[in-house]
Scaffold this motif. Structure first.
Motif, PDB file in Angstrom:
ATOM      1  N   ASP A   5       0.819  -1.383   0.012  1.00 17.12           N
ATOM      2  CA  ASP A   5       0.076   0.079  -0.034  1.00 17.12           C
ATOM      3  C   ASP A   5       0.789   1.459  -0.076  1.00 17.12           C
ATOM      4  O   ASP A   5       0.438   2.239  -0.638  1.00 17.12           O
ATOM      5  N   LYS A   6       1.954   1.283   0.894  1.00 13.64           N
ATOM      6  CA  LYS A   6       2.801   2.372   0.698  1.00 13.64           C
ATOM      7  C   LYS A   6       3.353   2.889  -0.654  1.00 13.64           C
ATOM      8  O   LYS A   6       3.454   4.032  -0.802  1.00 13.64           O
ATOM      9  N   THR A   7       3.803   1.649  -1.234  1.00 13.08           N
ATOM     10  CA  THR A   7       4.322   1.771  -2.690  1.00 13.08           C
ATOM     11  C   THR A   7       3.398   2.434  -3.356  1.00 13.08           C
ATOM     12  O   THR A   7       3.571   3.283  -4.227  1.00 13.08           O
ATOM     13  N   ILE A   8       2.193   1.742  -3.429  1.00 13.92           N
ATOM     14  CA  ILE A   8       0.988   2.488  -4.188  1.00 13.92           C
ATOM     15  C   ILE A   8       0.731   3.847  -4.023  1.00 13.92           C
ATOM     16  O   ILE A   8       0.498   4.764  -4.854  1.00 13.92           O
ATOM     17  N   THR A   9       0.747   4.453  -2.803  1.00 14.34           N
ATOM     18  CA  THR A   9       0.450   5.458  -2.581  1.00 14.34           C
ATOM     19  C   THR A   9       1.377   6.493  -2.901  1.00 14.34           C
ATOM     20  O   THR A   9       1.152   7.626  -3.508  1.00 14.34           O
ATOM     21  N   ARG A  10       2.611   6.144  -2.769  1.00  7.79           N
ATOM     22  CA  ARG A  10       3.817   6.758  -3.402  1.00  7.79           C
ATOM     23  C   ARG A  10       3.621   6.821  -5.018  1.00  7.79           C
ATOM     24  O   ARG A  10       3.977   8.202  -5.541  1.00  7.79           O
ATOM     25  N   GLY A  11       3.397   5.878  -5.492  1.00 10.44           N
ATOM     26  CA  GLY A  11       2.922   5.788  -7.028  1.00 10.44           C
ATOM     27  C   GLY A  11       2.127   7.158  -7.484  1.00 10.44           C
ATOM     28  O   GLY A  11       2.194   7.710  -8.384  1.00 10.44           O
ATOM     29  N   PHE A  12       0.823   7.104  -6.635  1.00 12.60           N
ATOM     30  CA  PHE A  12      -0.257   8.343  -6.981  1.00 12.60           C
ATOM     31  C   PHE A  12       0.373   9.591  -6.742  1.00 12.60           C
ATOM     32  O   PHE A  12       0.239  10.549  -7.649  1.00 12.60           O
ATOM     33  N   MET A  13       1.166   9.836  -5.835  1.00 17.06           N
ATOM     34  CA  MET A  13       1.632  10.986  -5.414  1.00 17.06           C
ATOM     35  C   MET A  13       2.888  11.303  -6.416  1.00 17.06           C
ATOM     36  O   MET A  13       2.746  12.347  -7.140  1.00 17.06           O
ATOM     37  N   LEU A  14       3.712  10.413  -6.976  1.00 17.44           N
ATOM     38  CA  LEU A  14       4.486  10.720  -8.093  1.00 17.44           C
ATOM     39  C   LEU A  14       3.873  11.013  -9.415  1.00 17.44           C
ATOM     40  O   LEU A  14       4.462  11.896  -9.895  1.00 17.44           O
ATOM     41  N   SER A  15       2.697  10.380  -9.518  1.00 16.57           N
ATOM     42  CA  SER A  15       2.011  10.554 -10.862  1.00 16.57           C
ATOM     43  C   SER A  15       1.598  11.924 -10.817  1.00 16.57           C
ATOM     44  O   SER A  15       1.682  12.532 -11.768  1.00 16.57           O
ATOM     45  N   GLY A  16       1.042  12.553  -9.892  1.00 14.28           N
ATOM     46  CA  GLY A  16       0.405  13.683  -9.575  1.00 14.28           C
ATOM     47  C   GLY A  16       1.595  14.703  -9.829  1.00 14.28           C
ATOM     48  O   GLY A  16       1.521  15.822 -10.457  1.00 14.28           O
ATOM     49  N   LEU A  17       2.785  14.597  -9.250  1.00 15.10           N
ATOM     50  CA  LEU A  17       3.876  15.352  -9.158  1.00 15.10           C
ATOM     51  C   LEU A  17       4.440  15.618 -10.709  1.00 15.10           C
ATOM     52  O   LEU A  17       4.824  16.454 -11.020  1.00 15.10           O
ATOM     53  N   MET A  18       4.513  14.555 -11.284  1.00 17.02           N
ATOM     54  CA  MET A  18       4.726  14.423 -12.799  1.00 17.02           C
ATOM     55  C   MET A  18       4.058  15.328 -13.474  1.00 17.02           C
ATOM     56  O   MET A  18       4.683  15.967 -14.339  1.00 17.02           O
ATOM     57  N   ASN A  19       2.569  15.186 -13.306  1.00 17.16           N
ATOM     58  CA  ASN A  19       1.722  16.132 -14.010  1.00 17.16           C
ATOM     59  C   ASN A  19       2.034  17.610 -13.777  1.00 17.16           C
ATOM     60  O   ASN A  19       1.752  18.472 -14.539  1.00 17.16           O
ATOM     61  N   LEU A  20       2.379  17.721 -12.461  1.00 12.75           N
ATOM     62  CA  LEU A  20       2.607  19.226 -12.025  1.00 12.75           C
ATOM     63  C   LEU A  20       3.961  19.802 -12.695  1.00 12.75           C
ATOM     64  O   LEU A  20       4.007  20.948 -12.751  1.00 12.75           O
ATOM     65  N   THR A  21       4.521  18.942 -13.236  1.00 11.05           N
ATOM     66  CA  THR A  21       5.944  19.644 -13.853  1.00 11.05           C
ATOM     67  C   THR A  21       5.668  20.297 -14.956  1.00 11.05           C
ATOM     68  O   THR A  21       6.366  21.004 -15.514  1.00 11.05           O
TER      69      THR A  21
END
Length: 136
Positions: A5-21
Motif C-alpha cells: 500500500d505504501k508503494t501504491i500511495t507513493r505511485g499516486f503521489m509521483l504521478s501527480g507530481l509528474m503532472n505538476l511538472t
C-alpha cells in the motif's frame, strides 16, 4: 506480485507530481512553444487540465482502494495521452521544438513515456483493487 500500500500511495503521489511538472516546462503557462506545436491538446487550457488530473491522482493517494473505477478512468486517460503522444511523434519532428525552446523539446520528448508508464501503473492498481473488492 504484491505491491505494498505504501508503494501504491507513493505511485499516486509521483504521478501527480509528474503532472505538476507541466508548470515548470510551460513556465507557468507562459511558454508559447508548447501550445504552438499542439494547439488542441497542449493549449494552455489543456496544460491546466493536466495539472488538475495530477491533483486528482494525489487526492486519492491514501484512499485509492475505495475508488477502483476512478483508477480505471485514470488508466484510460493516460492511455489516451500516450496514444496522442505516439501519434504526435510519428507526425512531427521534435528537433523543431528543441530549436525553438529546449524546455518544450524536453516536454514533448518525455510526456508520452511518462503517461504510458503511469497508464500501466493505474491499470495494475485498478485490477488489484477490483480483485480485492470482488473478494469482499
Amino acid at each position: 506480485m504484491k505491491i505494498q500500500d505504501k508503494t501504491i500511495t507513493r505511485g499516486f503521489m509521483l504521478s501527480g507530481l509528474m503532472n505538476l511538472t507541466v508548470l515548470i516546462f510551460s513556465r507557468f503557462f507562459t511558454n508559447s512553444t508548447i501550445p504552438e506545436f499542439d494547439p488542441v491538446v497542449m493549449s494552455n487550457f489543456g496544460l491546466l487540465m493536466i495539472v488538475i488530473w495530477g491533483l486528482a491522482y494525489m487526492a486519492i493517494a491514501y484512499n485509492y482502494d475505495k475508488v477502483p473505477w476512478l483508477i480505471g478512468i485514470f488508466a484510460i486517460e493516460k492511455s489516451i495521452y500516450g496514444y496522442i503522444w505516439i501519434n504526435w511523434m510519428l507526425n512531427n519532428n521534435v528537433s523543431e521544438v528543441y530549436e525553438k525552446d529546449t524546455m518544450a523539446g524536453i516536454f514533448y520528448s518525455i510526456y508520452g513515456i511518462n503517461d504510458l508508464l503511469f497508464c500501466l501503473f493505474f491499470l495494475l492498481i485498478f485490477l488489484k483493487t477490483i480483485n480485492s473488492t470482488s473478494q469482499k
